[in-house]
Design a protein around this motif. Structure first.
Motif, mmCIF file in Angstrom:
data_model
loop_
_atom_site.group_PDB
_atom_site.id
_atom_site.type_symbol
_atom_site.label_atom_id
_atom_site.label_comp_id
_atom_site.label_asym_id
_atom_site.label_seq_id
_atom_site.Cartn_x
_atom_site.Cartn_y
_atom_site.Cartn_z
ATOM 1 N N PRO A 1 32.715 -56.188 13.262
ATOM 2 C CA PRO A 1 31.874 -55.305 12.443
ATOM 3 C C PRO A 1 30.424 -55.801 12.472
ATOM 4 N N PRO A 2 29.460 -54.896 12.295
ATOM 5 C CA PRO A 2 28.041 -55.269 12.444
ATOM 6 C C PRO A 2 27.589 -56.496 11.650
ATOM 7 N N ASP A 3 27.968 -56.620 10.389
ATOM 8 C CA ASP A 3 27.501 -57.772 9.604
ATOM 9 C C ASP A 3 28.059 -59.076 10.152
ATOM 10 N N ARG A 4 29.325 -59.066 10.536
ATOM 11 C CA ARG A 4 29.948 -60.263 11.115
ATOM 12 C C ARG A 4 29.375 -60.525 12.515
ATOM 13 N N GLY A 5 29.184 -59.466 13.284
ATOM 14 C CA GLY A 5 28.611 -59.595 14.618
ATOM 15 C C GLY A 5 27.232 -60.218 14.585
ATOM 16 N N GLU A 6 26.419 -59.787 13.638
ATOM 17 C CA GLU A 6 25.070 -60.342 13.531
ATOM 18 C C GLU A 6 25.111 -61.821 13.175
ATOM 19 N N ALA A 7 25.972 -62.195 12.247
ATOM 20 C CA ALA A 7 26.077 -63.607 11.851
ATOM 21 C C ALA A 7 26.509 -64.475 13.032
#
Length: 145
Positions: free
Chosen positions: A98-104
């Motif tokens: 998911p985007p938030d996890r991917g960014e982290a």
């Protein structure tokens, strides 16, 4: 995590007409965090990328790493590396984090690479980016950790 590593003589990424990252000789690293990737993956991938022996030595053999050459890395998020094309003609991307996890995980990878002593430039996560490069060789290596 998945990555596509390209040996380059130069690379740059632009967002809205502005250059946000650029390097000379080194690696363009397209990175995708996958669903289920744990917090250890970014450091493992960074170590692999930094030590991958794909640069020429004095004899012309691919025997030197990014750390050996003092080259830089341009790190760009690329969720499309998670593409599933097994059904139909439209790729699915449900295997991407998911985007938030991917960014982290993306930021953690770039930070880990920099901590190893590699000069790191970055794209902008989630942005519509234009990436330009001069692939040296050409050398393009897929990695998965």
């Amino acid at each position: 995590m998945r990555a596509l590593v390209q040996r380059v003589s130069e690379a740059a990424v632009r967002v809205d007409g502005q250059t946000v990252g650029a390097i000379g000789p080194g690696l363009l690293v397209l990175v995708c965090a996958m669903a289920g990737d744990d917090d250890d993956r970014p450091a493992l991938l960074a170590a692999k990328v930094a030590r991958l022996r794909i640069f020429r030595d004095a004899a012309g053999k691919m025997n030197r790493s990014l750390l050996d050459t003092g080259g830089a890395a341009l790190v760009v998020s690329q969720f499309t590396l998670a593409a599933d094309t097994s059904r139909g003609n439209r790729p699915g991307f449900s295997a991407a984090a998911p985007p938030d996890r991917g960014e982290a995980l993306y930021e953690s990878f770039a930070d880990a690479l920099a901590a190893l002593g590699v000069p790191v430039e970055r794209g902008r996560f989630g942005a519509d980016m234009q990436v330009s490069l001069v692939n040296d060789g050409p050398v393009t290596i897929p990695l998965e950790i």
